[in-house]
Design a protein around this motif. Structure first.
Motif, mmCIF file in Angstrom:
data_model
loop_
_atom_site.group_PDB
_atom_site.id
_atom_site.type_symbol
_atom_site.label_atom_id
_atom_site.label_comp_id
_atom_site.label_asym_id
_atom_site.label_seq_id
_atom_site.Cartn_x
_atom_site.Cartn_y
_atom_site.Cartn_z
ATOM 1 N N ARG A 26 0.130 7.085 0.888
ATOM 2 C CA ARG A 26 -0.247 8.481 0.694
ATOM 3 C C ARG A 26 0.844 9.234 -0.040
ATOM 4 N NH1 ARG A 26 -1.197 10.074 6.111
ATOM 5 N NH2 ARG A 26 -2.545 8.356 6.654
ATOM 6 N N GLU A 27 2.096 8.935 0.310
ATOM 7 C CA GLU A 27 3.238 9.589 -0.350
ATOM 8 C C GLU A 27 3.506 9.020 -1.745
ATOM 9 O OE1 GLU A 27 5.869 11.647 1.170
ATOM 10 O OE2 GLU A 27 4.615 12.068 2.920
ATOM 11 N N PHE A 28 3.368 7.698 -1.873
ATOM 12 C CA PHE A 28 3.674 6.997 -3.118
ATOM 13 C C PHE A 28 2.486 6.101 -3.482
ATOM 14 C CE2 PHE A 28 7.616 7.772 -0.865
ATOM 15 C CZ PHE A 28 8.367 8.429 -1.827
ATOM 16 N N PRO A 29 1.440 6.659 -4.092
ATOM 17 C CA PRO A 29 0.217 5.889 -4.328
ATOM 18 C C PRO A 29 0.377 4.723 -5.303
ATOM 19 C CG PRO A 29 0.047 8.075 -5.295
ATOM 20 C CD PRO A 29 1.318 8.037 -4.520
ATOM 21 N N ASN A 30 1.369 4.762 -6.166
ATOM 22 C CA ASN A 30 1.554 3.684 -7.140
ATOM 23 C C ASN A 30 2.577 2.646 -6.691
ATOM 24 O OD1 ASN A 30 -0.312 4.762 -8.910
ATOM 25 N ND2 ASN A 30 1.210 6.049 -9.898
ATOM 26 N N ALA A 31 2.961 2.681 -5.427
ATOM 27 C CA ALA A 31 3.957 1.732 -4.938
ATOM 28 C C ALA A 31 3.374 0.327 -4.937
ATOM 29 C CB ALA A 31 4.397 2.107 -3.526
ATOM 30 N N GLY A 32 4.140 -0.601 -5.487
ATOM 31 C CA GLY A 32 3.734 -2.000 -5.512
ATOM 32 C C GLY A 32 4.349 -2.753 -4.348
ATOM 33 N N TYR A 33 4.248 -4.085 -4.401
ATOM 34 C CA TYR A 33 4.722 -4.916 -3.298
ATOM 35 C C TYR A 33 6.234 -4.809 -3.110
ATOM 36 C CZ TYR A 33 0.131 -7.028 -3.889
ATOM 37 O OH TYR A 33 -1.205 -7.229 -3.994
ATOM 38 N N LYS A 34 6.957 -4.837 -4.203
ATOM 39 C CA LYS A 34 8.424 -4.783 -4.106
ATOM 40 C C LYS A 34 8.882 -3.435 -3.567
ATOM 41 C CE LYS A 34 9.543 -8.710 -6.151
ATOM 42 N NZ LYS A 34 10.404 -9.716 -5.653
ATOM 43 N N ARG A 35 8.282 -2.386 -4.054
ATOM 44 C CA ARG A 35 8.668 -1.051 -3.593
ATOM 45 C C ARG A 35 8.287 -0.854 -2.130
ATOM 46 N NH1 ARG A 35 7.547 4.633 -6.693
ATOM 47 N NH2 ARG A 35 9.647 5.376 -6.355
ATOM 48 N N MET A 36 7.132 -1.382 -1.747
ATOM 49 C CA MET A 36 6.704 -1.285 -0.354
ATOM 50 C C MET A 36 7.676 -2.035 0.547
ATOM 51 S SD MET A 36 4.562 0.005 1.755
ATOM 52 C CE MET A 36 3.276 0.608 0.682
ATOM 53 N N THR A 37 8.157 -3.182 0.083
ATOM 54 C CA THR A 37 9.156 -3.933 0.841
ATOM 55 C C THR A 37 10.402 -3.090 1.061
ATOM 56 O OG1 THR A 37 8.339 -6.002 -0.101
ATOM 57 C CG2 THR A 37 10.526 -6.046 0.873
ATOM 58 N N GLY A 38 10.826 -2.365 0.029
ATOM 59 C CA GLY A 38 11.986 -1.495 0.142
ATOM 60 C C GLY A 38 11.763 -0.349 1.117
ATOM 61 N N PHE A 39 10.573 0.260 1.067
ATOM 62 C CA PHE A 39 10.265 1.345 1.995
ATOM 63 C C PHE A 39 10.268 0.848 3.434
ATOM 64 C CE2 PHE A 39 7.879 3.518 -1.614
ATOM 65 C CZ PHE A 39 8.870 4.474 -1.794
ATOM 66 N N LEU A 40 9.714 -0.331 3.657
ATOM 67 C CA LEU A 40 9.677 -0.884 5.011
ATOM 68 C C LEU A 40 11.074 -1.276 5.485
ATOM 69 C CD1 LEU A 40 6.420 -2.986 4.714
ATOM 70 C CD2 LEU A 40 6.733 -0.859 5.978
ATOM 71 N N LEU A 78 9.887 -7.804 6.867
ATOM 72 C CA LEU A 78 8.626 -8.529 6.967
ATOM 73 C C LEU A 78 8.495 -9.544 5.836
ATOM 74 C CD1 LEU A 78 6.369 -5.468 7.681
ATOM 75 C CD2 LEU A 78 7.013 -7.219 9.313
ATOM 76 N N GLN A 79 7.650 -10.539 6.056
ATOM 77 C CA GLN A 79 7.356 -11.522 5.031
ATOM 78 C C GLN A 79 6.542 -10.869 3.916
ATOM 79 O OE1 GLN A 79 6.673 -11.851 8.293
ATOM 80 N NE2 GLN A 79 7.120 -13.914 9.018
ATOM 81 N N GLN A 80 6.765 -11.350 2.685
ATOM 82 C CA GLN A 80 6.025 -10.817 1.542
ATOM 83 C C GLN A 80 4.522 -11.003 1.726
ATOM 84 O OE1 GLN A 80 6.882 -9.329 -1.556
ATOM 85 N NE2 GLN A 80 8.735 -8.858 -0.398
ATOM 86 N N SER A 81 4.134 -12.121 2.311
ATOM 87 C CA SER A 81 2.702 -12.383 2.486
ATOM 88 C C SER A 81 2.059 -11.355 3.414
ATOM 89 C CB SER A 81 2.484 -13.798 3.018
ATOM 90 O OG SER A 81 3.140 -13.968 4.256
ATOM 91 N N LYS A 82 2.760 -10.941 4.467
ATOM 92 C CA LYS A 82 2.216 -9.924 5.379
ATOM 93 C C LYS A 82 2.078 -8.584 4.676
ATOM 94 C CE LYS A 82 2.777 -9.980 9.875
ATOM 95 N NZ LYS A 82 3.328 -9.947 11.233
ATOM 96 N N ILE A 83 3.058 -8.247 3.850
ATOM 97 C CA ILE A 83 3.019 -6.979 3.129
ATOM 98 C C ILE A 83 1.879 -6.989 2.117
ATOM 99 C CG2 ILE A 83 4.286 -5.468 1.552
ATOM 100 C CD1 ILE A 83 6.855 -6.441 2.959
ATOM 101 N N ARG A 84 1.719 -8.089 1.398
ATOM 102 C CA ARG A 84 0.636 -8.198 0.419
ATOM 103 C C ARG A 84 -0.730 -8.088 1.092
ATOM 104 N NH1 ARG A 84 2.193 -10.252 -4.711
ATOM 105 N NH2 ARG A 84 4.374 -10.923 -4.695
ATOM 106 N N CYS A 85 -0.903 -8.788 2.190
ATOM 107 C CA CYS A 85 -2.188 -8.738 2.913
ATOM 108 C C CYS A 85 -2.472 -7.333 3.420
ATOM 109 C CB CYS A 85 -2.183 -9.728 4.066
ATOM 110 S SG CYS A 85 -2.267 -11.442 3.542
ATOM 111 N N ALA A 86 -1.461 -6.659 3.947
ATOM 112 C CA ALA A 86 -1.648 -5.301 4.457
ATOM 113 C C ALA A 86 -2.027 -4.349 3.325
ATOM 114 C CB ALA A 86 -0.388 -4.813 5.154
ATOM 115 N N MET A 87 -1.375 -4.473 2.183
ATOM 116 C CA MET A 87 -1.694 -3.598 1.061
ATOM 117 C C MET A 87 -3.093 -3.868 0.535
ATOM 118 S SD MET A 87 1.889 -3.232 -0.976
ATOM 119 C CE MET A 87 1.241 -2.039 -2.128
ATOM 120 N N GLN A 88 -3.521 -5.125 0.542
ATOM 121 C CA GLN A 88 -4.875 -5.436 0.085
ATOM 122 C C GLN A 88 -5.923 -4.952 1.074
ATOM 123 O OE1 GLN A 88 -4.613 -9.628 -0.667
ATOM 124 N NE2 GLN A 88 -3.631 -9.325 -2.661
#
Length: 96
Positions: A33-47, A54-64
């Motif tokens: 909601r705050e950063f709508p264009n955040a990708g997987y790498k940026r989301m990893t940084g925010f988390l 977290l594992q990259q696979s968990k982050i990718r699945c959650a974003m999808q």
């Protein structure tokens, strides 16, 4: 020859944050909601900034799960660099 982690009976899995999918989805939804264009790498940084490793696979699945249309749009906007191939006479003949 065994690795250092197994030699000392350590594992990398112990360092990951234990979080269920619904909590992770809620946090990913909040960040998107705050950063709508955040990708997987940026989301990893925010988390990571929130203390969650977290594992990259968990982050990718959650974003999808949270934003499948956002994942599709970001994948269409990828700018892939096409590397040049060089033909040179020998080693160290071409310096950049």
């Amino acid at each position: 020859m065994e690795g250092r982690l197994s030699e000392h009976r350590l594992g990398i899995r112990q360092t990951y944050t234990d979080v269920n999918d619904s909590d992770l989805d809620g946090l990913v939804r909040y960040i998107l909601r705050e950063f709508p264009n955040a990708g997987y790498k940026r989301m990893t940084g925010f988390l990571l900034a929130r203390g969650m490793r977290l594992q990259q696979s968990k982050i990718r699945c959650a974003m999808q799960r949270v934003s499948p249309e956002g994942c599709l749009l970001r994948s269409l906007e990828l700018n892939v660099l096409h590397r040049r191939s060089y033909q040179v006479y020998g080693p160290l003949a071409l310096w950049h």
